[in-house]
Design a protein around this motif. Structure first.
Motif, short mmCIF file in Angstrom:
data_model
loop_
_atom_site.label_atom_id
_atom_site.label_comp_id
_atom_site.label_asym_id
_atom_site.label_seq_id
_atom_site.Cartn_x
_atom_site.Cartn_y
_atom_site.Cartn_z
N UNK A 1 0.84 -1.21 0.00
CA UNK A 1 0.00 0.00 0.00
C UNK A 1 0.87 1.26 0.00
N UNK A 2 0.67 2.15 -0.99
CA UNK A 2 1.57 3.30 -1.11
C UNK A 2 1.19 4.48 -0.22
N UNK A 3 2.22 5.10 0.38
CA UNK A 3 2.06 6.37 1.07
C UNK A 3 2.93 7.38 0.33
N UNK A 4 2.36 8.52 -0.02
CA UNK A 4 3.08 9.52 -0.83
C UNK A 4 3.22 10.84 -0.08
N UNK A 5 4.14 11.67 -0.59
CA UNK A 5 4.45 12.99 0.01
C UNK A 5 5.31 12.80 1.26
N UNK B 1 4.12 13.57 4.84
CA UNK B 1 3.05 12.64 5.15
C UNK B 1 3.63 11.26 5.49
N UNK C 1 3.38 9.12 8.89
CA UNK C 1 2.91 7.74 8.86
C UNK C 1 3.87 6.81 9.59
N UNK D 1 3.54 7.27 13.30
CA UNK D 1 2.32 6.71 13.90
C UNK D 1 2.29 5.19 13.84
N UNK D 2 2.97 4.62 12.86
CA UNK D 2 2.95 3.15 12.72
C UNK D 2 3.95 2.49 13.66
N UNK E 1 3.10 19.43 19.29
CA UNK E 1 2.85 18.85 17.97
C UNK E 1 2.45 19.94 16.98
N UNK F 1 4.23 20.90 13.52
CA UNK F 1 3.53 20.87 12.23
C UNK F 1 3.56 22.23 11.54
N UNK G 1 -3.09 22.71 10.65
CA UNK G 1 -2.40 22.50 11.92
C UNK G 1 -3.42 22.63 13.06
N UNK H 1 -3.38 4.18 10.92
CA UNK H 1 -2.36 5.10 10.38
C UNK H 1 -2.40 5.25 8.86
N UNK H 2 -2.71 4.18 8.13
CA UNK H 2 -2.73 4.27 6.67
C UNK H 2 -3.91 5.15 6.22
N UNK I 1 -3.87 8.72 4.20
CA UNK I 1 -4.68 8.97 3.00
C UNK I 1 -5.50 10.25 3.16
#
Lengths: 222, 228
Positions: free
Chosen positions: A66-70, A73, A77, A80-81, A95, A99, B70, B89-90, B94
């Protein structure tokens, strides 16, 4: 061409400061991954085009296919994972500050640097001035702290340190030294470079400089 | 901590301010709204947001948070009831990806299309439609971007339901064609029917007057935000 369905695959390009961000984040978390080098000028892989149809850019992190882009981001990810060690401060306000500066850096730093090596004459002087002004604002966010988040290397440090691999090229084409204008930021760069995750990831400035020389030729700049 | 006083500095017609208000109201968070005239910015605004000098600005127990996305993340983390972001998280990645895409590819181009003319306008209209097609694809089959209920992405893209049709009508751009964008059209109606949203929209007639008056001024700002 690799088709990793299990685990992590990073679609990468060696000179990309945005890919460096992802590599540093993964190293900080101690997570193993495979890499696939993309030839952005010769021909992007089918996997890249299908994984990131919107932008067709690297980095792309594929997690079990599964792709995550940017890049920003992707770093979020990753954080968080694999929560440990945390890249963001524990409180909501910390936070938010991270950000905010991530957004500022993303919108301003690389583009301003790019204007330096892409221009000449008067335009170059303006580009240089703008870039230095932006760096001063970023240095202000660092303040007297060791890292942007405080005592620990984290989110904002990861996002910015990759971009600094291109500073040498900006300096050469702009005829200036970042150190002369933002000494605290330069000290922070040196400190970050002592971290294993950073030292192993950041590409030597000379190689980036040669890459920029080539990009200038390709864009017909002299 | 969550019970401390919340202030929101905004401008009545700003879609960026509205997304923050929707998030606060959906979570049942009380706040004091302070109107600021962005054409005559108050010393307070300039003091609280020296870097960007823009609204929205949120002040929570003395802490200042700026930049609407933010602020949305801050609201999500501070008031945990009724989460707007997915847990996975995924799925979160997205949602954030699409929020950024819509901001950079749809909102910017729609703004330029509204404020420009001739070939620049044509180009911007085409880019806006391309972006809408991608969003239509992302939405297909779902009542909301978040699934069955309003979530982060609905709030982030909420301006499409109300600001975009106003700009569309004003400028005869025919962007939101229901034949071309059936999912977005259904979503638009779902979104606007939500009682929190319905009660927190700027008056349409006032909006048209505002954008007619200001589009000339907004034009150079819109164009310059676009990177080559």
């Amino acid at each position: 061409q690799k088709m990793a369905k299990e685990g992590l695959l990073l679609l990468d390009m060696w000179a990309s400061p945005f890919c460096m961000r992802v590599k540093i984040a993964l190293a900080e978390k101690g997570v193993a991954y495979e890499q696939q080098e993309e030839d952005l000028f010769g021909g992007k892989s089918e996997l890249l085009l299908t994984s990131n149809p919107i932008y067709q850019k690297v980095p792309v992190l594929l997690h079990d296919g599964k792709p995550v882009c940017e890049s920003t981001n992707i770093v979020s990810y990753i954080n968080e994972t694999w929560p440990s060690p945390p890249l963001l401060p524990p409180c909501a306000y910390g936070k938010a500050q991270a950000r905010f500066w991530a957004d500022f850096i993303d919108k301003k730093v690389f583009e301003a640097g790019g204007k330096i090596w892409m221009s000449s004459g008067d335009e170059l002087e303006v580009a240089k001035k703008d870039f230095i002004e932006i760096l001063k604002q970023v240095e202000g966010a660092l303040g007297e702290k060791d890292y942007f988040g405080g005592e620990s290397f984290g989110f904002v440090d990861i996002l910015l340190i990759g971009l600094t691999s291109w500073f040498d090229a900006f300096e050469k084409f702009g005829g200036f030294k970042v150190e002369d204008y933002t000494p605290k930021l330069s000290a922070w760069i040196k400190k970050c470079m002592e971290r294993e995750s950073v030292a192993k990831t950041i590409v030597e400035p000379e190689k980036i400089y040669q890459c920029v020389v080539m990009l200038r030729k390709m864009n017909g700049i002299e | 901590m969550a019970s401390q006083e919340v202030k929101l500095i905004g401008f009545w017609v700003s879609p960026f301010v509205h997304r923050v208000e929707w998030a606060l109201k959906l979570k049942g968070v009380e706040y004091e709204y302070i109107e600021d005239d962005i054409y005559n910015k108050s010393p307070l605004l300039l003091e609280l947001n020296p870097v960007h000098k823009k609204v929205p600005v949120m002040v929570h127990g003395g802490k200042v948070i700026v930049e609407s996305f933010v602020i949305l993340e801050y609201i999500e983390e501070t008031w945990k009831e009724g989460p707007l972001l997915p847990q996975d998280p995924y799925e979160r990645a997205m949602a954030r990806f699409w929020a950024k895409f819509a901001e950079e590819e749809l909102l910017e181009n729609a703004g330029i299309a509204l404020c420009s003319h001739g070939s620049q306008k044509e180009k911007a209209v085409k880019s806006t439609i391309d972006a809408l097609e991608k969003i239509e694809g992302e939405l297909k089959g779902k009542s909301f971007f978040g699934g069955e209920a309003i979530g982060y992405l609905d709030v982030a893209l909420g301006w499409i339901s109300y600001w975009l049709p106003v700009w569309d009508e004003m400028s005869s751009m025919q962007l939101l064609d229901p034949m071309k964008f059936p999912s977005i059209t259904t979503w638009k109606n779902n979104f606007l029917e939500n009682p929190v949203i319905k009660e927190n929209l700027p008056p349409k007639e006032k909006m048209v007057v505002y954008f007619q008056k200001r589009s000339k001024e907004l034009a150079p700002a819109m164009a310059s935000r676009r990177h080559a």
